[in-house]
Design an enzyme around this catalytic site. Structure first.
Site, PDB file in Angstrom:
ATOM      1  N   ILE A 104       5.063  18.564  42.131  1.00 50.83           N
ATOM      2  CA  ILE A 104       4.383  18.142  43.350  1.00 50.83           C
ATOM      3  C   ILE A 104       3.241  19.079  43.711  1.00 50.83           C
ATOM      4  O   ILE A 104       2.241  18.646  44.304  1.00 50.83           O
ATOM      5  CB  ILE A 104       5.391  17.992  44.520  1.00 50.83           C
ATOM      6  CG1 ILE A 104       4.722  17.309  45.718  1.00 50.83           C
ATOM      7  CG2 ILE A 104       5.984  19.336  44.901  1.00 50.83           C
ATOM      8  CD1 ILE A 104       4.121  15.953  45.439  1.00 50.83           C
ATOM      9  N   GLU A 162      11.047  14.464  49.165  1.00 54.17           N
ATOM     10  CA  GLU A 162      12.328  15.131  49.426  1.00 54.17           C
ATOM     11  C   GLU A 162      12.799  15.937  48.231  1.00 54.17           C
ATOM     12  O   GLU A 162      12.336  15.737  47.116  1.00 54.17           O
ATOM     13  CB  GLU A 162      13.398  14.103  49.799  1.00 54.17           C
ATOM     14  CG  GLU A 162      13.440  12.834  48.957  1.00 54.17           C
ATOM     15  CD  GLU A 162      13.766  13.026  47.497  1.00 54.17           C
ATOM     16  OE1 GLU A 162      14.628  13.875  47.188  1.00 54.17           O
ATOM     17  OE2 GLU A 162      13.165  12.331  46.657  1.00 54.17           O
ATOM     18  N   GLY A 304      11.292  12.344  42.407  1.00 51.04           N
ATOM     19  CA  GLY A 304      11.348  12.704  43.821  1.00 51.04           C
ATOM     20  C   GLY A 304      10.223  13.657  44.155  1.00 51.04           C
ATOM     21  O   GLY A 304       9.149  13.617  43.545  1.00 51.04           O
ATOM     22  N   GLU A 305      10.429  14.508  45.160  1.00 49.69           N
ATOM     23  CA  GLU A 305       9.438  15.503  45.598  1.00 49.69           C
ATOM     24  C   GLU A 305       8.206  14.870  46.239  1.00 49.69           C
ATOM     25  O   GLU A 305       7.247  15.579  46.557  1.00 49.69           O
ATOM     26  CB  GLU A 305       8.970  16.391  44.429  1.00 49.69           C
ATOM     27  CG  GLU A 305      10.062  17.136  43.706  1.00 49.69           C
ATOM     28  CD  GLU A 305       9.542  17.970  42.539  1.00 49.69           C
ATOM     29  OE1 GLU A 305       8.301  18.069  42.363  1.00 49.69           O
ATOM     30  OE2 GLU A 305      10.370  18.521  41.796  1.00 49.69           O
ATOM     31  N   GLY A 306       8.163  13.556  46.384  1.00 51.69           N
ATOM     32  CA  GLY A 306       6.945  12.887  46.830  1.00 51.69           C
ATOM     33  C   GLY A 306       5.970  12.653  45.694  1.00 51.69           C
ATOM     34  O   GLY A 306       4.812  12.275  45.922  1.00 51.69           O
TER      35      GLY A 306
END
Length: 339
Positions: A104, A162, A304-306
């Site tokens: 990210i 997240e 994830g992580e955006g």
């Protein structure tokens, strides 16, 4: 002092939702109609610029200040063996974010976005929701408030992400609580669990749904019973963005499940939100269909992580570049249709 003092106060805030600026969106559409291209030939790119204008309330819209908010939380349900990674990885990855070493970080830089990571009581995992509610009312409202307060004034776009070992289990449980179907419908492989662990994950979700059956009819209480702090914070951030008329890009399965209670409380509650991508997590497609959201990208991502939504920021930038940079027929002295 917590922002929301009770479930009732939060519920009221979830129903008090401003609408977008239809006139700003109309001005965007009028410019699109005279740019040097056949009508609607840029497809969803044109729709996205109108959407940005609608929620930012200006024409042309802007992407000067893009905020990626990554919320991190730990989950007591990991004690049930539902994840391929140990719970301490959550804090280790938060440290990796701080050091600039995660995916990210690179994607935020490429997207021209500011990355902020909000860690939520990593030393205090939520309760194992097969034994008790994941969060009591105060814990849930604190997490929602933390997410709400993380949305800065003046943002042009907010991206929700997240980090939390075990959170695909929480997300699947919450999705099942909201839309039915149990663990078999929404549990996937998450960080890469095997068949035995997947069966255990589905059974864990079904046990939790049975234990909390009396509260699952209320979307907010369901989110407290089987969710997680980072999911609650994403709900709060999405709600704050709506109250401040800021468009939102949702990331993958966990982020989508986190904001789904808003849609169950009020039709149109996610009109200011767009699904950045379709996750490879198996139930994400089902959840998006339930919510009526059409993802911008399908890249087989499940980090994830955006991360998927961060890539989608580049699509929004492309859409806006065309809208603001292209000449009109008159400016370019190009004959329009029928001329």
């Amino acid at each position: 002092m917590t922002r929301f003092a009770s479930f009732a106060e939060l519920h009221a805030a979830c129903l008090d939702l401003p609408q977008g600026d239809a006139e700003a969106a109309a001005r965007v559409a009028r410019r699109e109609a005279v740019l040097t291209k056949p009508a609607r030939s840029l497809g969803r790119l044109e729709e996205l610029v109108e959407w940005l204008g609608l929620w930012q309330g200006k024409s042309p819209p802007s992407l000067e200040r893009v905020e990626i908010l990554v919320f991190a939380g730990n989950h007591g349900v990991t004690a049930q063996g539902v994840s391929a990674f140990p719970a301490e990885v959550t804090a280790q990855m938060v440290a990796n974010f701080a050091g600039g070493g995660a995916a990210i970080n690179q994607l935020a830089r490429a997207a021209g976005a500011e990355l902020r990571v909000v860690a939520l009581a990593l030393d205090r995992p939520t309760a194992d929701f097969t034994e008790a509610p994941a969060m009591d009312e105060a814990e849930f409202l604190d997490a929602v408030g933390a997410g709400y307060d993380a949305v800065p004034e003046g943002a042009d776009l907010v991206v929700l992400g997240e980090m939390g070992i075990g959170n695909t289990t929480s997300a699947a449980a919450l999705a099942a609580a909201l839309f039915g179907g149990g663990g078999s419908r929404f549990a996937g492989r998450g960080t890469g669990i095997d068949e035995q662990a997947l069966a255990r994950k589905r059974a864990v979700i079904d046990r939790a749904l049975a234990l909390h059956a009396d509260t699952l009819g209320d979307p907010l209480r369901a989110a407290a019973a089987v969710g997680g702090r980072e999911l609650a914070a994403m709900l709060g951030a999405c709600l704050a963005a709506r109250h401040n008329r800021v468009p939102v890009l949702i990331d993958g399965f966990v982020s989508t499940a986190a904001v789904a209670p808003l849609a169950r409380l009020s039709a149109g509650a996610l009109d200011h939100a767009c699904a950045g991508h379709l996750s490879a997590e198996s139930a994400h497609r089902i959840l998006l269909q339930e919510l009526g959201l059409s993802p911008l990208l399908d890249l087989d991502m499940r980090l994830g992580e955006g991360s998927g939504a961060a890539v989608a920021v580049l699509v929004l930038r492309a859409a806006l570049a065309c809208h603001t940079g292209m000449a009109t027929f008159a400016e370019a002295q190009v004959s329009g249709k029928g001329a």
